[in-house]
Design a protein around this motif. Structure first.
Motif, PDB file in Angstrom:
ATOM      1  N   VAL A 142       2.554   6.622  -7.287  1.00 61.67           N
ATOM      2  CA  VAL A 142       1.720   7.689  -7.847  1.00 61.67           C
ATOM      3  C   VAL A 142       2.406   9.041  -7.649  1.00 61.67           C
ATOM      4  O   VAL A 142       2.456   9.867  -8.561  1.00 61.67           O
ATOM      5  CB  VAL A 142       0.316   7.684  -7.199  1.00 61.67           C
ATOM      6  N   ILE A 143       2.977   9.246  -6.471  1.00 62.44           N
ATOM      7  CA  ILE A 143       3.577  10.550  -6.171  1.00 62.44           C
ATOM      8  C   ILE A 143       4.885  10.763  -6.931  1.00 62.44           C
ATOM      9  O   ILE A 143       5.123  11.826  -7.503  1.00 62.44           O
ATOM     10  CB  ILE A 143       3.758  10.717  -4.652  1.00 62.44           C
ATOM     11  N   ILE A 144       5.737   9.733  -6.980  1.00 60.35           N
ATOM     12  CA  ILE A 144       7.009   9.840  -7.718  1.00 60.35           C
ATOM     13  C   ILE A 144       6.745  10.212  -9.173  1.00 60.35           C
ATOM     14  O   ILE A 144       7.377  11.102  -9.737  1.00 60.35           O
ATOM     15  CB  ILE A 144       7.767   8.488  -7.710  1.00 60.35           C
ATOM     16  N   ARG A 145       5.786   9.516  -9.777  1.00 58.93           N
ATOM     17  CA  ARG A 145       5.527   9.739 -11.197  1.00 58.93           C
ATOM     18  C   ARG A 145       4.921  11.125 -11.427  1.00 58.93           C
ATOM     19  O   ARG A 145       5.258  11.809 -12.385  1.00 58.93           O
ATOM     20  CB  ARG A 145       4.603   8.633 -11.703  1.00 58.93           C
ATOM     21  N   SER A 146       4.038  11.539 -10.516  1.00 64.61           N
ATOM     22  CA  SER A 146       3.425  12.864 -10.651  1.00 64.61           C
ATOM     23  C   SER A 146       4.464  13.964 -10.458  1.00 64.61           C
ATOM     24  O   SER A 146       4.421  14.990 -11.141  1.00 64.61           O
ATOM     25  CB  SER A 146       2.293  13.046  -9.635  1.00 64.61           C
ATOM     26  N   LEU A 147       5.399  13.759  -9.540  1.00 58.12           N
ATOM     27  CA  LEU A 147       6.482  14.729  -9.359  1.00 58.12           C
ATOM     28  C   LEU A 147       7.339  14.796 -10.617  1.00 58.12           C
ATOM     29  O   LEU A 147       7.711  15.871 -11.084  1.00 58.12           O
ATOM     30  CB  LEU A 147       7.365  14.353  -8.160  1.00 58.12           C
ATOM     31  N   ALA A 148       7.649  13.634 -11.196  1.00 55.80           N
ATOM     32  CA  ALA A 148       8.516  13.591 -12.374  1.00 55.80           C
ATOM     33  C   ALA A 148       7.862  14.291 -13.554  1.00 55.80           C
ATOM     34  O   ALA A 148       8.531  14.955 -14.340  1.00 55.80           O
ATOM     35  CB  ALA A 148       8.848  12.148 -12.745  1.00 55.80           C
ATOM     36  N   LEU A 149       6.552  14.142 -13.695  1.00 52.07           N
ATOM     37  CA  LEU A 149       5.864  14.739 -14.831  1.00 52.07           C
ATOM     38  C   LEU A 149       5.445  16.177 -14.536  1.00 52.07           C
ATOM     39  O   LEU A 149       4.812  16.819 -15.359  1.00 52.07           O
ATOM     40  CB  LEU A 149       4.642  13.899 -15.214  1.00 52.07           C
ATOM     41  N   GLY A 150       5.810  16.671 -13.339  1.00 53.55           N
ATOM     42  CA  GLY A 150       5.483  18.052 -13.010  1.00 53.55           C
ATOM     43  C   GLY A 150       4.003  18.272 -12.739  1.00 53.55           C
ATOM     44  O   GLY A 150       3.514  19.389 -12.799  1.00 53.55           O
ATOM     45  N   GLU A 151       3.266  17.184 -12.432  1.00 57.78           N
ATOM     46  CA  GLU A 151       1.834  17.340 -12.154  1.00 57.78           C
ATOM     47  C   GLU A 151       1.591  17.744 -10.717  1.00 57.78           C
ATOM     48  O   GLU A 151       0.480  18.074 -10.329  1.00 57.78           O
ATOM     49  CB  GLU A 151       1.092  16.029 -12.440  1.00 57.78           C
ATOM     50  N   ALA A 153      15.990   5.339  -3.619  1.00 55.53           N
ATOM     51  CA  ALA A 153      15.811   4.247  -2.664  1.00 55.53           C
ATOM     52  C   ALA A 153      14.489   4.359  -1.911  1.00 55.53           C
ATOM     53  O   ALA A 153      14.331   3.817  -0.815  1.00 55.53           O
ATOM     54  CB  ALA A 153      16.979   4.197  -1.686  1.00 55.53           C
ATOM     55  N   SER A 154      13.536   5.087  -2.516  1.00 51.11           N
ATOM     56  CA  SER A 154      12.301   5.421  -1.804  1.00 51.11           C
ATOM     57  C   SER A 154      11.505   4.183  -1.422  1.00 51.11           C
ATOM     58  O   SER A 154      10.916   4.129  -0.339  1.00 51.11           O
ATOM     59  CB  SER A 154      11.454   6.356  -2.662  1.00 51.11           C
ATOM     60  N   SER A 155      11.505   3.182  -2.303  1.00 50.02           N
ATOM     61  CA  SER A 155      10.745   1.966  -2.002  1.00 50.02           C
ATOM     62  C   SER A 155      11.344   1.261  -0.784  1.00 50.02           C
ATOM     63  O   SER A 155      10.624   0.718   0.055  1.00 50.02           O
ATOM     64  CB  SER A 155      10.756   1.048  -3.222  1.00 50.02           C
ATOM     65  N   ALA A 174       5.341  10.744   2.840  1.00 53.90           N
ATOM     66  CA  ALA A 174       6.432  11.403   3.565  1.00 53.90           C
ATOM     67  C   ALA A 174       7.792  11.156   2.905  1.00 53.90           C
ATOM     68  O   ALA A 174       8.621  12.064   2.822  1.00 53.90           O
ATOM     69  CB  ALA A 174       6.461  10.924   5.017  1.00 53.90           C
ATOM     70  N   VAL A 175       8.014   9.935   2.411  1.00 53.98           N
ATOM     71  CA  VAL A 175       9.337   9.613   1.859  1.00 53.98           C
ATOM     72  C   VAL A 175       9.667  10.453   0.620  1.00 53.98           C
ATOM     73  O   VAL A 175      10.694  11.132   0.609  1.00 53.98           O
ATOM     74  CB  VAL A 175       9.480   8.091   1.592  1.00 53.98           C
ATOM     75  N   PRO A 176       8.826  10.466  -0.432  1.00 49.89           N
ATOM     76  CA  PRO A 176       9.236  11.250  -1.614  1.00 49.89           C
ATOM     77  C   PRO A 176       9.295  12.760  -1.340  1.00 49.89           C
ATOM     78  O   PRO A 176      10.234  13.425  -1.785  1.00 49.89           O
ATOM     79  CB  PRO A 176       8.170  10.909  -2.664  1.00 49.89           C
ATOM     80  N   PHE A 177       8.316  13.283  -0.616  1.00 53.83           N
ATOM     81  CA  PHE A 177       8.352  14.719  -0.338  1.00 53.83           C
ATOM     82  C   PHE A 177       9.515  15.044   0.603  1.00 53.83           C
ATOM     83  O   PHE A 177      10.145  16.092   0.480  1.00 53.83           O
ATOM     84  CB  PHE A 177       7.019  15.208   0.235  1.00 53.83           C
ATOM     85  N   GLY A 178       9.806  14.142   1.536  1.00 53.97           N
ATOM     86  CA  GLY A 178      10.938  14.347   2.446  1.00 53.97           C
ATOM     87  C   GLY A 178      12.258  14.369   1.684  1.00 53.97           C
ATOM     88  O   GLY A 178      13.118  15.228   1.906  1.00 53.97           O
ATOM     89  N   ALA A 234       0.846  -1.208   0.000  1.00 54.13           N
ATOM     90  CA  ALA A 234       0.000   0.000   0.000  1.00 54.13           C
ATOM     91  C   ALA A 234       0.880   1.255   0.000  1.00 54.13           C
ATOM     92  O   ALA A 234       0.604   2.212  -0.734  1.00 54.13           O
ATOM     93  CB  ALA A 234      -0.921  -0.002   1.218  1.00 54.13           C
ATOM     94  N   GLY A 235       1.951   1.230   0.799  1.00 56.30           N
ATOM     95  CA  GLY A 235       2.873   2.367   0.823  1.00 56.30           C
ATOM     96  C   GLY A 235       3.505   2.587  -0.536  1.00 56.30           C
ATOM     97  O   GLY A 235       3.656   3.718  -0.995  1.00 56.30           O
ATOM     98  N   ASN A 236       3.867   1.491  -1.204  1.00 56.93           N
ATOM     99  CA  ASN A 236       4.489   1.602  -2.520  1.00 56.93           C
ATOM    100  C   ASN A 236       3.513   2.088  -3.586  1.00 56.93           C
ATOM    101  O   ASN A 236       3.917   2.729  -4.553  1.00 56.93           O
ATOM    102  CB  ASN A 236       5.118   0.263  -2.930  1.00 56.93           C
ATOM    103  N   GLN A 237       2.239   1.759  -3.436  1.00 53.79           N
ATOM    104  CA  GLN A 237       1.247   2.292  -4.374  1.00 53.79           C
ATOM    105  C   GLN A 237       1.204   3.813  -4.268  1.00 53.79           C
ATOM    106  O   GLN A 237       1.285   4.523  -5.274  1.00 53.79           O
ATOM    107  CB  GLN A 237      -0.143   1.709  -4.079  1.00 53.79           C
TER     108      GLN A 237
END
Lengths: 432, 432
Positions: free
Chosen positions: B316-325, B402-404, B387-391, B309-312
């Motif tokens: 979503v967040i990693i990809r949205s950050l990468a695409l600037g969404e 290494a976020s996963s 918290a991990v990607p935004f952190g 669930a955490g990885n889901q």
């Protein structure tokens, strides 16, 4: 409000679409209505299709047509495909008959096929035209000046594609040359039924700026343009990342949470099911554990590191498959490489966990058991990381589908079996 | 061998490069030497830069120049950047002085900056030229007919960019119009130091077919062309997927296994370290476990589903950050959404695991403890996934790094703490 919309008009449509994505639907609809219809149409085209469809559902067929008449047929078809059937038919009835006919024809293709992605507007000329005639024709027909015109397609009497001339070649060619002299005859084409995955691979592999699409009779019917090809390639990368962890379809960060639950929960359920395998293994060894409780602390170490190793192998393979760098026939070679990596990493990690076990719990036997299990589990992780994606591909489903869940299930279940099995044997042999 | 190379010449360079990728370096070098140098050069340009550099290391500076003289400066610079410094200098000395100077200038930019990615060949004209003069100029200078010419750049006396005219607009414009009349003055530019991440986002966000690059004095110095932009966008997607599971740099499926170990092992080591947190928690509760061994079987269920669930959420967040969404400022909103999802999924999964616990082990208390732990862990998973990607982003490192591994470490550690903590409380309260 006047000031507001005047202000909005100075923003790049892509940026304005970004803002609308973040607004609640009602507020977004209000902004959309305040913009001049032609600009609203551009914004709708910039929005993700699901968001655009969600906004359009709040308007009548007649209102929707007010925007759609400013968009080219393939964009209209994309939006209509995402609308409920009833609303779609309302819009098709309200559209001018000729536009409606073109859109209806495009709607016959699946949205993620070449036919669904292509733009049906392209410039086709006959092979005996000269460069000068061709340039004069273009200038005389400014309505052909659509976005992204990069190629002129050369067709025969039956509308079959015989060659391609890039605008660049047209501009640099002597005025009196014929299209047949300057055209490139080696044209790579897509068929209307080709999947978007094939398009994403072609974008990566060959450097093209527009791929012509032909129908079953080899007639030119459209062009997949570079901007759509990029969108498709990015969507494919997103889809693979999502599928790996079990996310159906394209979930984005502003997808409403109720929809997100519907996309994620089924796979968490599957995960609960696959994890039962690992739970059963652990339960089977309850006797061993109750005699040697220090084992329990090592279960999370074993499952975390082997699962991660499996996911490393998996990720490399999924991405290489998506980019067409590896074919299903390469499975054995990939397996051999991953087994070497698993063994190499396994030896180092086995020593590490062995030392941890000895240092922490003061037991040489625990160190040996944990170390051996770690080595074997790294090899198992490599095996799972290769077997899952190639296995899924062999079953003709997307190799990324829930692959991370399956890999982790395998490394957990087999990992516990190896670790607790070894511990049981060790207990018997050394009679603790 | 003659037949072999004749045969090879009928293959698309991209496909031939694909074959070379799979050959051992010695065999690949042999094929390379048998091709005419101009074709060998095209193949080298098609290969992944690290593979090409690996092959070139087997040749002398003089031999290398035999191929490189057929390549444009920015491609030469890319290859040289990947070579050891000594070999690089040999090649620079052996190149013709003017080519060497241009390449040396390009080598000053980092390979993943706009300056390192750009092509330094572009067509620039003055604003007072007419369309006709411009077309005549182009025809008179066929050496400007490089790949992917899509835009004509309009510059002032100080070589500063003032506008852009697409080839399309040039072709459709009346012959007597001036460039200043038809040019687009709203030009989006990159600066030489811009990172490739910024380029990947621009490709996704705006639909451009070539982005001009300016230096610190706003002078036009190059163009990032669409094919390079696509390559960069695809590489960014690959990098994110790799970084998430702890793979340094770009590992591909045919990367030699020794190199792969070097890329993967450090992060597996980190993973072993982070998993020690979870192991410590479990060890702390050994007393509880020895009194209630049925708990052990539920550890893998708890950690697998919460980790997934955490990885889901993370994906979503990693990809949205990468695409600037999504921007760093959106963290709170994303968190709120994910907490809703975690709670929603948590309720359903809590019921499921509660029923499993009761059905399997026949204990209502175990069902209540496992169910409650599952609900709380789903919420923890959501928290970790946000918290991990935004952190990481806040710490100014790549949010995928290494976020996963970090997410799983958090869900494991906290998950066991919650589950075994609840079990301990239950044992005390109900005195089993």
């Amino acid at each position: 409000m006047k000031d507001d919309t005047t202000h909005l008009q100075n923003i790049h449509p892509a940026d304005l679409a970004d803002r609308l994505e973040r607004l609640p639907s009602d507020a977004a609809r209000e902004v959309l209505q305040q913009l001049p219809p032609a600009e609203g149409a551009v914004i709708l085209a910039e929005l993700h299709t699901d968001k655009a469809a969600n906004l359009l559902e709040g308007f009548t067929g007649g209102q929707i047509v007010g925007w759609l008449r400013f968009l080219p047929p393939h964009m209209v078809a994309d939006l209509l495909f995402a609308l409920p059937v009833k609303r779609r038919e309302e819009v098709l009835t309200a559209l001018p008959p000729d536009q409606s006919a073109v859109v209806t024809a495009l709607l016959r293709h699946l949205p993620d096929s070449a036919g669904g992605i292509m733009d049906n507007r392209f410039i086709a000329v006959r092979a005996d035209k000269t460069v000068e005639e061709c340039l004069a024709d273009l200038r005389a027909n400014p309505e052909q000046r659509t976005d992204d015109v990069l190629y002129i397609y050369v067709t025969d009497d039956a509308e079959r594609l015989v060659g391609v001339v890039s605008l660049r070649d047209l501009v640099f060619a002597p005025a009196e040359r014929r299209m047949s002299d300057i055209m490139n005859r080696e044209v790579r084409v897509l068929h209307v039924t080709d999947d978007q995955e094939a398009i994403a691979r072609q974008v990566h592999h060959y450097h093209f700026l527009g791929l012509p699409v032909v129908d079953e009779r080899e007639r030119l019917v459209g062009v997949v343009k570079i901007r759509d090809a990029i969108r498709v390639a990015q969507a494919e990368a997103t889809e693979d990342m999502h599928l790996m962890v079990g996310l159906f379809g394209e979930e984005r960060i502003w997808t409403p949470w109720r929809h997100s639950i519907a996309k994620r929960l089924p796979w968490l359920g599957v995960n609960l099911g696959t994890a039962l395998g690992a739970a059963t293994v652990v339960s089977f060894f309850e006797g061993t554990i109750s005699r040697w409780t220090a084992l329990v602390a090592f279960l999370p170490l074993i499952c975390a590191v082997a699962g991660n190793a499996g996911n490393q192998a998996l990720t490399v393979i999924i991405r290489s498959l998506a980019l067409g760098e590896v074919a299903p026939g390469d499975a054995l070679r990939a397996l051999r490489k991953e087994l070497f990596i698993g063994a190499g990493n396994g030896v180092v990690l086995a020593l590490a966990i062995g030392l941890i076990a000895f240092g922490w719990k003061g037991s040489v036997l625990l160190g040996v058991v944990a170390g051996t299990a770690m080595l074997l589990n790294q090899i198992l992780g490599a095996l799972a990381g290769v077997a899952v994606p190639f296995g899924l591909k062999w079953c003709k489903v997307d190799p990324a589908l829930a692959s991370s869940i399956f890999v982790t299930a395998l490394t957990d279940t087999m990992g516990f079996l190896v670790f607790l099995g070894l511990a049981t044997v060790a207990l018997r042999m050394f009679g603790m």
